[in-house]
Design a protein around this motif. Structure first.
Motif, PDB file in Angstrom:
ATOM      1  N   LEU A   1       3.120   4.883  10.953  1.00  0.00           N
ATOM      2  CA  LEU A   1       3.330   4.492   9.563  1.00  0.00           C
ATOM      3  C   LEU A   1       3.512   5.738   8.705  1.00  0.00           C
ATOM      4  O   LEU A   1       2.775   6.709   8.861  1.00  0.00           O
ATOM      5  CB  LEU A   1       2.124   3.720   9.027  1.00  0.00           C
ATOM      6  N   GLY A   2       4.463   5.675   7.795  1.00  0.00           N
ATOM      7  CA  GLY A   2       4.575   6.681   6.753  1.00  0.00           C
ATOM      8  C   GLY A   2       3.790   6.143   5.566  1.00  0.00           C
ATOM      9  O   GLY A   2       4.051   5.026   5.116  1.00  0.00           O
ATOM     10  N   THR A   3       2.815   6.894   5.113  1.00  0.00           N
ATOM     11  CA  THR A   3       1.970   6.437   4.008  1.00  0.00           C
ATOM     12  C   THR A   3       1.938   7.509   2.919  1.00  0.00           C
ATOM     13  O   THR A   3       2.329   8.662   3.168  1.00  0.00           O
ATOM     14  CB  THR A   3       0.520   6.170   4.484  1.00  0.00           C
ATOM     15  N   PRO A   4       1.449   7.168   1.729  1.00  0.00           N
ATOM     16  CA  PRO A   4       1.315   8.185   0.678  1.00  0.00           C
ATOM     17  C   PRO A   4       0.424   9.357   1.094  1.00  0.00           C
ATOM     18  O   PRO A   4       0.565  10.454   0.567  1.00  0.00           O
ATOM     19  CB  PRO A   4       0.685   7.409  -0.490  1.00  0.00           C
ATOM     20  N   ARG A   5      -0.465   9.133   2.079  1.00  0.00           N
ATOM     21  CA  ARG A   5      -1.344  10.211   2.562  1.00  0.00           C
ATOM     22  C   ARG A   5      -0.733  10.975   3.727  1.00  0.00           C
ATOM     23  O   ARG A   5      -1.350  11.884   4.264  1.00  0.00           O
ATOM     24  CB  ARG A   5      -2.684   9.636   3.013  1.00  0.00           C
ATOM     25  N   GLY A   6       0.427  10.579   4.191  1.00  0.00           N
ATOM     26  CA  GLY A   6       1.057  11.211   5.349  1.00  0.00           C
ATOM     27  C   GLY A   6       1.236  10.210   6.481  1.00  0.00           C
ATOM     28  O   GLY A   6       1.013   9.010   6.314  1.00  0.00           O
ATOM     29  N   MET A   7       1.614  10.707   7.629  1.00  0.00           N
ATOM     30  CA  MET A   7       1.838   9.849   8.798  1.00  0.00           C
ATOM     31  C   MET A   7       0.508   9.385   9.378  1.00  0.00           C
ATOM     32  O   MET A   7      -0.435  10.159   9.477  1.00  0.00           O
ATOM     33  CB  MET A   7       2.616  10.599   9.879  1.00  0.00           C
TER      34      MET A   7
ATOM     35  N   LEU B   1       0.818  -1.211   0.000  1.00  0.00           N
ATOM     36  CA  LEU B   1       0.000   0.000   0.000  1.00  0.00           C
ATOM     37  C   LEU B   1       0.861   1.274   0.000  1.00  0.00           C
ATOM     38  O   LEU B   1       0.355   2.372   0.154  1.00  0.00           O
ATOM     39  CB  LEU B   1      -0.955   0.000   1.193  1.00  0.00           C
ATOM     40  N   GLY B   2       2.169   1.078  -0.162  1.00  0.00           N
ATOM     41  CA  GLY B   2       3.066   2.227  -0.273  1.00  0.00           C
ATOM     42  C   GLY B   2       3.493   2.816   1.055  1.00  0.00           C
ATOM     43  O   GLY B   2       4.005   3.925   1.104  1.00  0.00           O
ATOM     44  N   GLY B   3       3.315   2.075   2.120  1.00  0.00           N
ATOM     45  CA  GLY B   3       3.685   2.589   3.436  1.00  0.00           C
ATOM     46  C   GLY B   3       4.924   1.930   3.988  1.00  0.00           C
ATOM     47  O   GLY B   3       5.466   0.988   3.406  1.00  0.00           O
ATOM     48  N   GLU B   4       5.371   2.462   5.101  1.00  0.00           N
ATOM     49  CA  GLU B   4       6.470   1.835   5.840  1.00  0.00           C
ATOM     50  C   GLU B   4       6.313   2.153   7.317  1.00  0.00           C
ATOM     51  O   GLU B   4       5.746   3.182   7.691  1.00  0.00           O
ATOM     52  CB  GLU B   4       7.823   2.292   5.312  1.00  0.00           C
ATOM     53  N   VAL B   5       6.811   1.246   8.132  1.00  0.00           N
ATOM     54  CA  VAL B   5       6.769   1.446   9.574  1.00  0.00           C
ATOM     55  C   VAL B   5       7.898   2.392   9.933  1.00  0.00           C
ATOM     56  O   VAL B   5       9.073   2.078   9.720  1.00  0.00           O
ATOM     57  CB  VAL B   5       6.911   0.108  10.341  1.00  0.00           C
ATOM     58  N   GLU B   6       7.537   3.567  10.446  1.00  0.00           N
ATOM     59  CA  GLU B   6       8.530   4.572  10.816  1.00  0.00           C
ATOM     60  C   GLU B   6       9.118   4.288  12.198  1.00  0.00           C
ATOM     61  O   GLU B   6      10.316   4.427  12.416  1.00  0.00           O
ATOM     62  CB  GLU B   6       7.902   5.968  10.805  1.00  0.00           C
ATOM     63  N   GLN B   7       8.234   3.917  13.136  1.00  0.00           N
ATOM     64  CA  GLN B   7       8.667   3.641  14.511  1.00  0.00           C
ATOM     65  C   GLN B   7       7.518   3.012  15.273  1.00  0.00           C
ATOM     66  O   GLN B   7       6.377   3.071  14.858  1.00  0.00           O
ATOM     67  CB  GLN B   7       9.108   4.909  15.231  1.00  0.00           C
ATOM     68  N   VAL B   8       7.873   2.398  16.399  1.00  0.00           N
ATOM     69  CA  VAL B   8       6.857   1.971  17.361  1.00  0.00           C
ATOM     70  C   VAL B   8       7.229   2.579  18.705  1.00  0.00           C
ATOM     71  O   VAL B   8       8.408   2.785  19.007  1.00  0.00           O
ATOM     72  CB  VAL B   8       6.708   0.435  17.451  1.00  0.00           C
ATOM     73  N   VAL B   9       6.199   2.902  19.491  1.00  0.00           N
ATOM     74  CA  VAL B   9       6.416   3.550  20.782  1.00  0.00           C
ATOM     75  C   VAL B   9       5.542   2.876  21.831  1.00  0.00           C
ATOM     76  O   VAL B   9       4.334   2.739  21.632  1.00  0.00           O
ATOM     77  CB  VAL B   9       6.062   5.057  20.732  1.00  0.00           C
TER      78      VAL B   9
END
Length: 163
Positions: A94-100, A71-79
Motif C-alpha cells: 500500500l502507498g499511504t501518507p506515511r509511506g509504503m 485513509l489516503g492510501g492506494e494499492v500499489e501491487q500484490v505479490v
C-alpha cells in the motif's frame, strides 16, 4: 518478480475453484501458468470484480477498497511471495501518507483486491519455478489453451504441488 494476469477462474474435478495466473509478457514458446486453489467465497468475489458487477451491499473487498481510499492510501501491487508446505503466501503493498506499507495476505484476498482497484499482480520467480505448469498448448489460440488447461485441472490435485 514476474507480472501476471488472471487468465481464468476454473473449477477442478472436485468442485474446488482455481485461479489461473499467466505472465503478462510471456514468451509464446515457453508460456507457463500458475494455478492457485482458493475458497468459494473468494472465487465469487474475484468473479464479481472481473465482471465489474456491483452487489447491492458492499462486500469485504469493496469495504477494504473504500477504507484504503478514505485513509489516503492506494494499492500499489500484490505479490505472491512464496509457496510453503503447499500453501501460497502473498503481500499487498500500500502507498499511504506515511509511506509504503507491506501487509501479509492470502493470495485469493490479494487478487480480489488487486482486480477491484486495477493494481498489478506479481509472482516471485521461485514460486513460478516450483509450482508453475508449462502451457503445452501455448502455440495455439487462447481458447485451445484454456481448454487444455481445464483438461489438466480435471486430473490434478492440490497435493501435487506439495514439495
Amino acid at each position: 518478480m514476474i507480472e501476471v494476469q488472471l487468465t481464468s477462474l476454473a473449477v477442478d474435478s472436485r468442485g474446488q475453484p482455481v485461479v489461473i495466473l499467466a505472465p503478462v509478457a510471456a514468451d509464446a514458446g515457453a508460456r507457463r501458468l500458475l494455478p492457485i486453489w482458493i475458497g468459494l467465497p473468494e472465487a465469487s468475489a474475484i468473479m464479481l470484480a472481473v465482471e465489474g458487477a456491483s452487489p447491492a451491499r458492499p462486500q469485504v473487498y469493496d469495504l477494504m477498497t473504500t477504507l484504503i481510499g478514505r485513509l489516503g492510501g492506494e494499492v500499489e501491487q500484490v505479490v505472491v511471495t512464496k509457496l510453503e508446505g503447499g500453501t501460497f503466501f502473498a503481500e499487498i503493498t500500500l502507498g499511504t501518507p506515511r509511506g509504503m506499507e507491506v501487509i501479509d495476505a492470502r493470495p485469493s484476498d490479494s487478487i480480489a483486491l488487486a482486480i477491484r482497484v486495477g493494481a498489478p499482480i506479481f509472482v516471485a520467480e521461485a514460486v513460478f519455478a516450483e509450482a508453475g505448469m508449462p502451457d503445452e498448448e501455448s502455440a495455439g489460440d487462447e481458447q485451445s489453451q484454456l481448454a487444455a488447461f481445464h483438461r489438466f485441472l480435471d486430473d490434478v490435485e492440490p497435493d501435487d504441488f506439495r514439495g
